[in-house]
Write a protein that holds these residues in place. Structure first.
Motif, mmCIF file in Angstrom:
data_model
loop_
_atom_site.group_PDB
_atom_site.id
_atom_site.type_symbol
_atom_site.label_atom_id
_atom_site.label_comp_id
_atom_site.label_asym_id
_atom_site.label_seq_id
_atom_site.Cartn_x
_atom_site.Cartn_y
_atom_site.Cartn_z
ATOM 1 N N THR A 82 0.950 -1.286 0.136
ATOM 2 C CA THR A 82 0.041 0.214 0.076
ATOM 3 C C THR A 82 0.834 1.188 0.103
ATOM 4 O OG1 THR A 82 -0.205 0.010 2.533
ATOM 5 C CG2 THR A 82 -1.785 -0.910 1.310
ATOM 6 N N SER A 83 0.515 2.276 -0.475
ATOM 7 C CA SER A 83 1.186 3.723 -0.689
ATOM 8 C C SER A 83 0.119 4.827 -1.137
ATOM 9 C CB SER A 83 2.179 3.445 -1.761
ATOM 10 O OG SER A 83 1.686 3.168 -3.028
ATOM 11 N N THR A 84 0.647 5.840 -0.981
ATOM 12 C CA THR A 84 0.012 7.112 -1.556
ATOM 13 C C THR A 84 0.817 7.741 -2.561
ATOM 14 O OG1 THR A 84 -0.344 7.394 0.868
ATOM 15 C CG2 THR A 84 -0.873 9.181 -0.648
ATOM 16 N N GLN A 97 -3.414 13.588 -3.136
ATOM 17 C CA GLN A 97 -3.153 12.239 -2.932
ATOM 18 C C GLN A 97 -3.954 11.341 -2.776
ATOM 19 O OE1 GLN A 97 -0.889 12.701 1.061
ATOM 20 N NE2 GLN A 97 0.866 12.610 -0.005
ATOM 21 N N LYS A 98 -3.940 10.245 -3.431
ATOM 22 C CA LYS A 98 -4.882 8.973 -3.473
ATOM 23 C C LYS A 98 -4.005 7.657 -3.019
ATOM 24 C CE LYS A 98 -8.041 9.752 -6.827
ATOM 25 N NZ LYS A 98 -9.074 9.115 -7.884
ATOM 26 N N ALA A 99 -4.820 6.913 -2.312
ATOM 27 C CA ALA A 99 -4.378 5.569 -1.834
ATOM 28 C C ALA A 99 -4.071 4.578 -2.928
ATOM 29 C CB ALA A 99 -5.468 5.044 -0.778
ATOM 30 N N LYS A 100 -3.099 3.834 -2.908
ATOM 31 C CA LYS A 100 -2.853 2.984 -3.983
ATOM 32 C C LYS A 100 -2.661 1.651 -3.380
ATOM 33 C CE LYS A 100 0.310 2.012 -7.681
ATOM 34 N NZ LYS A 100 1.601 2.339 -8.376
ATOM 35 N N ILE A 101 -3.007 0.485 -3.988
ATOM 36 C CA ILE A 101 -2.735 -0.799 -3.519
ATOM 37 C C ILE A 101 -2.288 -1.758 -4.501
ATOM 38 C CG2 ILE A 101 -5.112 -1.836 -3.993
ATOM 39 C CD1 ILE A 101 -4.594 -3.376 -0.976
#
Length: 131
Positions: A82-84, A97-101
Motif C-alpha cells: 500500500t502507498s499514497t 493524494q490517492k491511496a494505492k494498493i
C-alpha cells in the motif's frame, strides 16, 4: 550459482515503457468485476502470477477480485503493498493524494487442474446447449 538462478527467476518482466506484462490496473468504472477476474486467471496461466493494482475507490474492487480468486482455490497471496501517490486533479489543477494498493497473487498447486475442470465443464454445457 543458485542465487543467480533465483535472482533471474525473480526478475520482473517489463515492456520498454516499464509496464509489467502481468499487471492489471483495475478501475471500478471501466469494466465489470468478472472481466478482471477472468483476465487475472489468464495472466496467471501465462506468467504464473498476476499483480492487481488500483487507486482510491477501485481498491475495494481489487480486494474483491483477489478474494474471489483465493476462495476458488486458484490463487495465493504473495505480497500486498500500500502507498499514497500524488495525482493532479484536472478540475482544480492541483495535486491530490490517492491511496494505492498492489496485490501480487500466485497460482495455487492445483490451479491448472481447476482451470482444466472448469474448461471441461463449459465444453459439456456447450455440447448440451447444441442438442
Amino acid at each position: 550459482m543458485e542465487e543467480v538462478t533465483e535472482g533471474v527467476n525473480n526478475l520482473q518482466i517489463a515492456d520498454t515503457d516499464g509496464h509489467k506484462k502481468n499487471r492489471i490496473q483495475v478501475s471500478n468504472t471501466k469494466k465489470p468485476l468478472f472481466f478482471y477476474v477472468n483476465l487475472a486467471k489468464r495472466y496467471m496461466q501465462q506468467h504464473n502470477e498476476v499483480e492487481l493494482s488500483a487507486l482510491g475507490m477501485a481498491i475495494a474492487t481489487v480486494v474483491t477480485i483477489a478474494e474471489i480468486l483465493k476462495n476458488n482455490g486458484l490463487a495465493v497471496e504473495r505480497k500486498i503493498t500500500t502507498s499514497t501517490v500524488d495525482i493532479t486533479d484536472e478540475s482544480r489543477g492541483r495535486p491530490i493524494q490517492k491511496a494505492k494498493i498492489e496485490i501480487l497473487l500466485g497460482k495455487t498447486e492445483n490451479f491448472d487442474e481447476l482451470m482444466a475442470a472448469a474448461a471441461a465443464e463449459r465444453e459439456l454445457a456447450d455440447g448440451e446447449e447444441q442438442n
